[in-house]
Each structure stands twice: as structure tokens, then as C-alpha cells.
Write an enzyme that holds these catalytic residues in place. Structure first.
Site, PDB file in Angstrom:
ATOM      1  N   HIS A  30       0.850  -1.196   0.000  1.00 45.08           N
ATOM      2  CA  HIS A  30       0.000   0.000   0.000  1.00 45.08           C
ATOM      3  C   HIS A  30       0.885   1.244   0.000  1.00 45.08           C
ATOM      4  CE1 HIS A  30       1.153  -0.446   4.195  1.00 45.08           C
ATOM      5  NE2 HIS A  30       0.953   0.860   4.308  1.00 45.08           N
ATOM      6  N   HIS A 110       5.530   6.044  -1.572  1.00 45.41           N
ATOM      7  CA  HIS A 110       6.222   4.832  -1.972  1.00 45.41           C
ATOM      8  C   HIS A 110       5.429   3.624  -1.505  1.00 45.41           C
ATOM      9  CE1 HIS A 110       7.385   5.273   2.223  1.00 45.41           C
ATOM     10  NE2 HIS A 110       7.607   3.969   2.214  1.00 45.41           N
TER      11      HIS A 110
END
Length: 162
Positions: A30, A110
Site C-alpha cells: 500500500h 512509496h
């Protein structure tokens, strides 16, 4: 709070990484919008706060490239990062105004792939560009014994072209 890439995007990334590498579980992959840590107040209060976040229109992202934070290896993001940053800022502001302090580190979008500098993973990420996918929601996620559970999810409006 998190944005989850769809299964197809996670599977594409997984196929490009070296087999046998010690990776975080793809089901957990995620993009963190905000990290609260341990709460002194209930998650229902957090959910009520997040329900006030203005929902931007859905926007495209793609996993692309990668890097390291110490031993943590991550996949980067391209696409409409401005919309992602705006959503994150709306989430941060709502939580801050409600008295929920979040991790103060700068937002560096990220997706954590591994907590170890596994051989071959970083080179595979450096040349990686995955499929584009629409961000259609964000979620309040709880970690329990290393497993992530979505407690609430808020959809983003979609247009016919999204």
C-alpha cells in the site's frame, strides 16, 4: 490511512521481482498517506474525522522505479502525484485539526517491497514501470499482529474516463 494498488498492479510488480526474495506480503502493499501509531482515542473518531476530507476525483498512478531508505526497499510512483499529495495533505490537515498527531516526516509516496536489502530487488525496481491504475478510494487501516485490516474506506468520485 492508505491507498491500495489493485491486485493486478501488485501481481505485475511481484512478477518482475526476483523469485525467492524475502518481500513483504503483496496483500499488504500500500501507499501510506498518514501513520497514526497507537491511538489514545477510538478509531470511530478517526473515521468520523476522515469522513470530512473532501474527496478529490479519482486519479491515475503507477508503480515505477524504486529506491531505499536504509535497508527498506521501495517501489516509487508516477502518475498524478500532485493529486496524491493533495489527498494526503487533506487527510493530514483533518487529522491535525481533530487532535490526531501523525508521523511528522515529510511525505515521500512509496510502496514498501522489502525490509531487507535483498539481492536483485533494487535493480529490478530501477527499470520497472507497471500498469497505470486509478486511485478510487483511500482507507483507514489497522495493523494487528502484522496483518492489515481495512476498518473504513472512502470512495473517490470517478468520471467516465477514469
Amino acid at each position: 490511512m492508505a491507498v491500495y494498488p489493485p491486485v493486478a498492479a501488485r501481481e505485475d510488480l511481484l512478477r518482475r521481482l526476483p523469485s525467492g526474495a524475502r518481500l513483504t506480503r503483496p496483500a499488504k502493499w500500500h501507499v501510506t498517506l498518514a501513520f497514526l501509531g497507537e491511538l489514545s482515542r477510538g478509531t470511530d473518531e478517526v473515521a468520523d474525522t476522515l469522513a470530512t476530507v473532501p474527496a478529490p476525483p479519482a486519479f491515475p498512478l503507477r508503480l515505477s522505479g524504486g529506491g531505499r531508505f536504509g535497508s527498506v526497499v521501495w517501489a516509487g510512483l508516477t502518475g498524478n502525484r500532485k493529486a496524491l499529495t493533495s489527498l494526503r495533505e487533506s487527510v493530514r490537515l483533518a487529522l491535525d485539526n481533530a487532535g490526531f498527531p501523525i508521523d511528522p516526516r515529510p511525505f515521500r509516496p512509496h510502496l514498501t517491497v522489502s525490509y531487507r536489502a535483498e539481492p536483485g530487488v533494487l535493480p529490478a525496481l530501477e527499470s520497472y514501470t507497471g500498469p497505470s491504475w486509478p486511485v478510487t478510494s483511500f482507507a483507514l487501516v489497522e495493523s494487528v499482529l502484522g496483518n492489515y485490516h481495512t476498518l473504513h474506506e472512502w470512495p473517490l468520485p470517478t468520471s467516465p474516463t477514469t
